[in-house]
Design a protein around this motif. Structure first.
Motif, PDB file in Angstrom:
ATOM      1  N   ILE A  76       0.839  -1.204   0.000  1.00 52.97           N
ATOM      2  CA  ILE A  76       0.000   0.000   0.000  1.00 52.97           C
ATOM      3  C   ILE A  76       0.872   1.251   0.000  1.00 52.97           C
ATOM      4  O   ILE A  76       0.602   2.210  -0.736  1.00 52.97           O
ATOM      5  N   ARG A  77       1.932   1.239   0.808  1.00 56.86           N
ATOM      6  CA  ARG A  77       2.854   2.389   0.803  1.00 56.86           C
ATOM      7  C   ARG A  77       3.492   2.564  -0.574  1.00 56.86           C
ATOM      8  O   ARG A  77       3.669   3.679  -1.059  1.00 56.86           O
ATOM      9  N   GLY A  78       3.812   1.425  -1.209  1.00 58.56           N
ATOM     10  CA  GLY A  78       4.382   1.489  -2.551  1.00 58.56           C
ATOM     11  C   GLY A  78       3.408   2.068  -3.564  1.00 58.56           C
ATOM     12  O   GLY A  78       3.778   2.865  -4.434  1.00 58.56           O
ATOM     13  N   ILE A  79       2.149   1.687  -3.465  1.00 64.12           N
ATOM     14  CA  ILE A  79       1.115   2.212  -4.363  1.00 64.12           C
ATOM     15  C   ILE A  79       0.965   3.712  -4.157  1.00 64.12           C
ATOM     16  O   ILE A  79       0.881   4.480  -5.126  1.00 64.12           O
ATOM     17  N   LYS A  80       0.952   4.130  -2.908  1.00 64.98           N
ATOM     18  CA  LYS A  80       0.847   5.559  -2.611  1.00 64.98           C
ATOM     19  C   LYS A  80       2.011   6.309  -3.244  1.00 64.98           C
ATOM     20  O   LYS A  80       1.829   7.357  -3.869  1.00 64.98           O
TER      21      LYS A  80
ATOM     22  N   GLU B 181       1.999   9.303  -6.109  1.00 65.65           N
ATOM     23  CA  GLU B 181       2.694  10.583  -5.904  1.00 65.65           C
ATOM     24  C   GLU B 181       3.724  10.858  -7.005  1.00 65.65           C
ATOM     25  O   GLU B 181       3.968  12.010  -7.359  1.00 65.65           O
ATOM     26  N   ARG B 182       4.306   9.789  -7.576  1.00 68.33           N
ATOM     27  CA  ARG B 182       5.306   9.945  -8.642  1.00 68.33           C
ATOM     28  C   ARG B 182       4.681   9.959 -10.040  1.00 68.33           C
ATOM     29  O   ARG B 182       5.383   9.963 -11.047  1.00 68.33           O
ATOM     30  N   HIS B 183       3.356   9.941 -10.100  1.00 69.16           N
ATOM     31  CA  HIS B 183       2.626   9.980 -11.365  1.00 69.16           C
ATOM     32  C   HIS B 183       2.972   8.789 -12.264  1.00 69.16           C
ATOM     33  O   HIS B 183       3.081   8.931 -13.489  1.00 69.16           O
ATOM     34  N   VAL B 184       3.104   7.617 -11.666  1.00 65.87           N
ATOM     35  CA  VAL B 184       3.381   6.398 -12.434  1.00 65.87           C
ATOM     36  C   VAL B 184       2.160   6.093 -13.301  1.00 65.87           C
ATOM     37  O   VAL B 184       1.020   6.425 -12.961  1.00 65.87           O
ATOM     38  N   TYR B 185       2.392   5.453 -14.412  1.00 63.61           N
ATOM     39  CA  TYR B 185       1.351   5.102 -15.369  1.00 63.61           C
ATOM     40  C   TYR B 185       0.209   4.358 -14.670  1.00 63.61           C
ATOM     41  O   TYR B 185       0.425   3.431 -13.880  1.00 63.61           O
ATOM     42  N   CYS B 186      -1.012   4.771 -14.957  1.00 62.10           N
ATOM     43  CA  CYS B 186      -2.218   4.264 -14.268  1.00 62.10           C
ATOM     44  C   CYS B 186      -2.317   2.743 -14.295  1.00 62.10           C
ATOM     45  O   CYS B 186      -2.665   2.115 -13.282  1.00 62.10           O
ATOM     46  N   ASP B 187      -2.041   2.119 -15.435  1.00 65.69           N
ATOM     47  CA  ASP B 187      -2.171   0.676 -15.547  1.00 65.69           C
ATOM     48  C   ASP B 187      -1.228  -0.034 -14.583  1.00 65.69           C
ATOM     49  O   ASP B 187      -1.597  -1.054 -13.985  1.00 65.69           O
TER      50      ASP B 187
END
Length: 114
Positions: free
Chosen positions: A47-51, A55-61
């Motif tokens: 979950i922390r990684g997803i957050k 925050e880093r605007h990683v690609y949605c997929d």
């Protein structure tokens, strides 16, 4: 029942720990507790990684794939806990003639599969 009221159950296995707080507790073995805590720690890290990805605007997929993975991990923890609950608390309540536990478990299972 009002939200501030606590429902008291009479599970001989998941009883209160001696204090009259109205809260039920489980008494899983140390191995089960360790396995569940390890899974929760791993999920917490996911979950922390997803957050961080958000925050880093990683690609949605990529984020959606990680969310799916975290959900699967939570489902696995739920299945393990349900199995332990069925083999201890529920079994003992049924042996004591308390068939009300069936309705409680069914409600829980239906909530899990929504």
């Amino acid at each position: 029942m009002k939200p501030e009221e606590k429902q008291v159950h009479s599970c001989p296995v998941c009883q209160s720990s001696g204090e009259d707080t109205g809260e039920r507790t489980s008494h899983h073995d140390d191995k089960t507790i360790k396995e569940l805590v390890t899974r929760m720690n791993r999920i917490e890290g996911q979950i922390r990684g997803i957050k961080g990805m958000i925050e880093r605007h990683v690609y949605c997929d990529d984020i959606l794939n990680q969310i799916s993975s975290a959900q699967s991990a939570l489902d696995g923890a739920s299945r393990l806990l349900l199995e332990k609950h069925m083999k201890s608390c529920v079994r003992e309540q049924l042996q004591d003639g308390d068939e009300q536990v069936i309705d409680e478990v069914l409600k829980t299972i239906f909530r899990m599969i929504r």
